[in-house]
Design a protein around this motif. Structure first.
Motif, PDB file in Angstrom:
ATOM      1  N   THR A 200       0.799  -1.223   0.000  1.00 17.12           N
ATOM      2  CA  THR A 200       0.000   0.000   0.000  1.00 17.12           C
ATOM      3  C   THR A 200       0.832   1.274   0.000  1.00 17.12           C
ATOM      4  O   THR A 200       0.367   2.302  -0.468  1.00 17.12           O
ATOM      5  N   VAL A 201       2.064   1.202   0.501  1.00 21.47           N
ATOM      6  CA  VAL A 201       2.898   2.408   0.624  1.00 21.47           C
ATOM      7  C   VAL A 201       4.213   2.279  -0.156  1.00 21.47           C
ATOM      8  O   VAL A 201       4.526   3.096  -1.017  1.00 21.47           O
ATOM      9  N   VAL A 202       4.999   1.240   0.153  1.00 18.99           N
ATOM     10  CA  VAL A 202       6.351   1.111  -0.399  1.00 18.99           C
ATOM     11  C   VAL A 202       6.351   0.815  -1.890  1.00 18.99           C
ATOM     12  O   VAL A 202       7.020   1.503  -2.670  1.00 18.99           O
ATOM     13  N   PHE A 203       5.623  -0.202  -2.310  1.00 11.56           N
ATOM     14  CA  PHE A 203       5.615  -0.579  -3.723  1.00 11.56           C
ATOM     15  C   PHE A 203       5.138   0.564  -4.621  1.00 11.56           C
ATOM     16  O   PHE A 203       5.804   0.884  -5.613  1.00 11.56           O
TER      17      PHE A 203
ATOM     18  N   VAL B  10      25.144   5.808   2.253  1.00 16.01           N
ATOM     19  CA  VAL B  10      23.895   5.122   1.920  1.00 16.01           C
ATOM     20  C   VAL B  10      22.948   6.178   1.366  1.00 16.01           C
ATOM     21  O   VAL B  10      23.122   7.370   1.578  1.00 16.01           O
ATOM     22  N   VAL B  11      21.949   5.717   0.646  1.00 17.52           N
ATOM     23  CA  VAL B  11      20.947   6.642   0.109  1.00 17.52           C
ATOM     24  C   VAL B  11      19.687   6.501   0.959  1.00 17.52           C
ATOM     25  O   VAL B  11      19.290   5.400   1.328  1.00 17.52           O
ATOM     26  N   SER B  12      19.119   7.647   1.310  1.00 13.57           N
ATOM     27  CA  SER B  12      17.894   7.689   2.095  1.00 13.57           C
ATOM     28  C   SER B  12      16.769   8.179   1.195  1.00 13.57           C
ATOM     29  O   SER B  12      16.875   9.241   0.576  1.00 13.57           O
ATOM     30  N   LEU B  13      15.704   7.396   1.123  1.00 13.20           N
ATOM     31  CA  LEU B  13      14.543   7.759   0.312  1.00 13.20           C
ATOM     32  C   LEU B  13      13.346   7.958   1.240  1.00 13.20           C
ATOM     33  O   LEU B  13      12.972   7.057   1.973  1.00 13.20           O
TER      34      LEU B  13
ATOM     35  N   GLU C 169       7.149   8.482   2.958  1.00 10.46           N
ATOM     36  CA  GLU C 169       6.109   9.419   3.397  1.00 10.46           C
ATOM     37  C   GLU C 169       6.268   9.634   4.890  1.00 10.46           C
ATOM     38  O   GLU C 169       6.755   8.754   5.602  1.00 10.46           O
ATOM     39  N   GLY C 170       5.890  10.785   5.385  1.00  6.12           N
ATOM     40  CA  GLY C 170       5.980  11.071   6.816  1.00  6.12           C
ATOM     41  C   GLY C 170       7.333  10.702   7.380  1.00  6.12           C
ATOM     42  O   GLY C 170       8.361  11.188   6.936  1.00  6.12           O
ATOM     43  N   LYS C 171       7.341   9.815   8.371  1.00  5.29           N
ATOM     44  CA  LYS C 171       8.584   9.384   9.020  1.00  5.29           C
ATOM     45  C   LYS C 171       9.179   8.129   8.383  1.00  5.29           C
ATOM     46  O   LYS C 171      10.192   7.628   8.836  1.00  5.29           O
ATOM     47  N   ILE C 172       8.546   7.593   7.363  1.00  7.62           N
ATOM     48  CA  ILE C 172       8.996   6.340   6.751  1.00  7.62           C
ATOM     49  C   ILE C 172      10.132   6.605   5.770  1.00  7.62           C
ATOM     50  O   ILE C 172      10.006   7.428   4.862  1.00  7.62           O
ATOM     51  N   ARG C 173      11.252   5.884   5.961  1.00  7.38           N
ATOM     52  CA  ARG C 173      12.407   5.987   5.082  1.00  7.38           C
ATOM     53  C   ARG C 173      12.835   4.592   4.648  1.00  7.38           C
ATOM     54  O   ARG C 173      12.723   3.629   5.392  1.00  7.38           O
ATOM     55  N   ILE C 174      13.368   4.528   3.428  1.00  5.62           N
ATOM     56  CA  ILE C 174      14.035   3.323   2.932  1.00  5.62           C
ATOM     57  C   ILE C 174      15.492   3.701   2.736  1.00  5.62           C
ATOM     58  O   ILE C 174      15.797   4.752   2.173  1.00  5.62           O
ATOM     59  N   TYR C 175      16.386   2.848   3.214  1.00  7.43           N
ATOM     60  CA  TYR C 175      17.817   3.078   3.060  1.00  7.43           C
ATOM     61  C   TYR C 175      18.403   1.990   2.178  1.00  7.43           C
ATOM     62  O   TYR C 175      18.002   0.824   2.271  1.00  7.43           O
ATOM     63  N   GLY C 176      19.349   2.374   1.344  1.00  8.32           N
ATOM     64  CA  GLY C 176      19.972   1.404   0.465  1.00  8.32           C
ATOM     65  C   GLY C 176      21.352   1.831   0.038  1.00  8.32           C
ATOM     66  O   GLY C 176      21.834   2.922   0.375  1.00  8.32           O
TER      67      GLY C 176
ATOM     68  N   ARG D 163      10.567   3.104   9.941  1.00  3.85           N
ATOM     69  CA  ARG D 163       9.291   3.803  10.040  1.00  3.85           C
ATOM     70  C   ARG D 163       9.296   4.875  11.128  1.00  3.85           C
ATOM     71  O   ARG D 163       8.287   5.480  11.405  1.00  3.85           O
ATOM     72  N   ASP D 164      10.456   5.108  11.777  1.00  2.18           N
ATOM     73  CA  ASP D 164      10.514   6.054  12.888  1.00  2.18           C
ATOM     74  C   ASP D 164      11.639   7.075  12.710  1.00  2.18           C
ATOM     75  O   ASP D 164      12.375   7.363  13.644  1.00  2.18           O
ATOM     76  N   HIS D 165      11.773   7.621  11.520  1.00  2.00           N
ATOM     77  CA  HIS D 165      12.814   8.609  11.263  1.00  2.00           C
ATOM     78  C   HIS D 165      12.536   9.871  12.060  1.00  2.00           C
ATOM     79  O   HIS D 165      11.408  10.329  12.145  1.00  2.00           O
TER      80      HIS D 165
END
Length: 153
Positions: free
Chosen positions: A58-61, A109-112, A115-122, A136-138
């Motif tokens: 619902t959010v990430v994909f 690392v790259v931070s994407l 939304e809101g406090k949600i981040r994906i790092y890679g 989910r707690d950035h």
């Protein structure tokens, strides 16, 4: 009398020299692709079904699907700090320790921002982003991958 056999060499490089070429900025003109092969499967930022749940669909994909229509230049340069690279030395100590435990040596690392406090790092490897963590707690706390110091506090 014994004859010495000589090995035939098919190719002999002319000299050992440093080759220059390519433009490092050309990566910024490429669109991203995603790799989940190096996802952290343990810990508080694990990229697992137990940690992400239905939020993946619902959010990430939808976020990853939408952002892959842009170039890396549009993502990290034109996103007004929403998406950016972070030097490993600036990550929380527990994130640095986790990289060592995973035997990952990198400078950044790259931070994407999903939304809101949600981040994906890679890890960005050329145009591909190898997804590592789902945070989910950035924010300004010790539980996130990279502490975000709030201005004027």
């Amino acid at each position: 009398m014994a004859r010495c056999k000589r090995t035939k060499q098919e190719y002999c490089p002319p000299t050992r020299e440093v080759r220059f070429g390519g433009n490092p900025d050309s990566i910024l003109k490429q669109k991203p692709s995603w790799s989940f092969a190096r996802c952290d499967q343990d810990g508080k930022w694990a990229f697992t079904r137990e940690n992400i749940g239905d939020e993946f669909w619902t959010v990430v994909f939808p976020f990853l699907k939408n952002i892959e229509t842009q170039t890396w230049g549009e993502i990290v340069v034109g996103a007004k700090k929403q998406h950016h690279t972070i030097e490993v030395k600036d990550l929380n100590k527990c994130a640095q320790d986790r990289l060592r435990a995973l035997h990952i040596e990198c400078d950044e690392v790259v931070s994407l921002r999903v939304e809101g406090k949600i981040r994906i790092y890679g890890l960005r490897q050329m145009a591909m982003c190898c997804i590592l963590w789902y945070d989910r707690d950035h924010g300004d706390n010790e539980n996130c991958v990279c502490r975000s110091k709030l201005k004027y506090t």
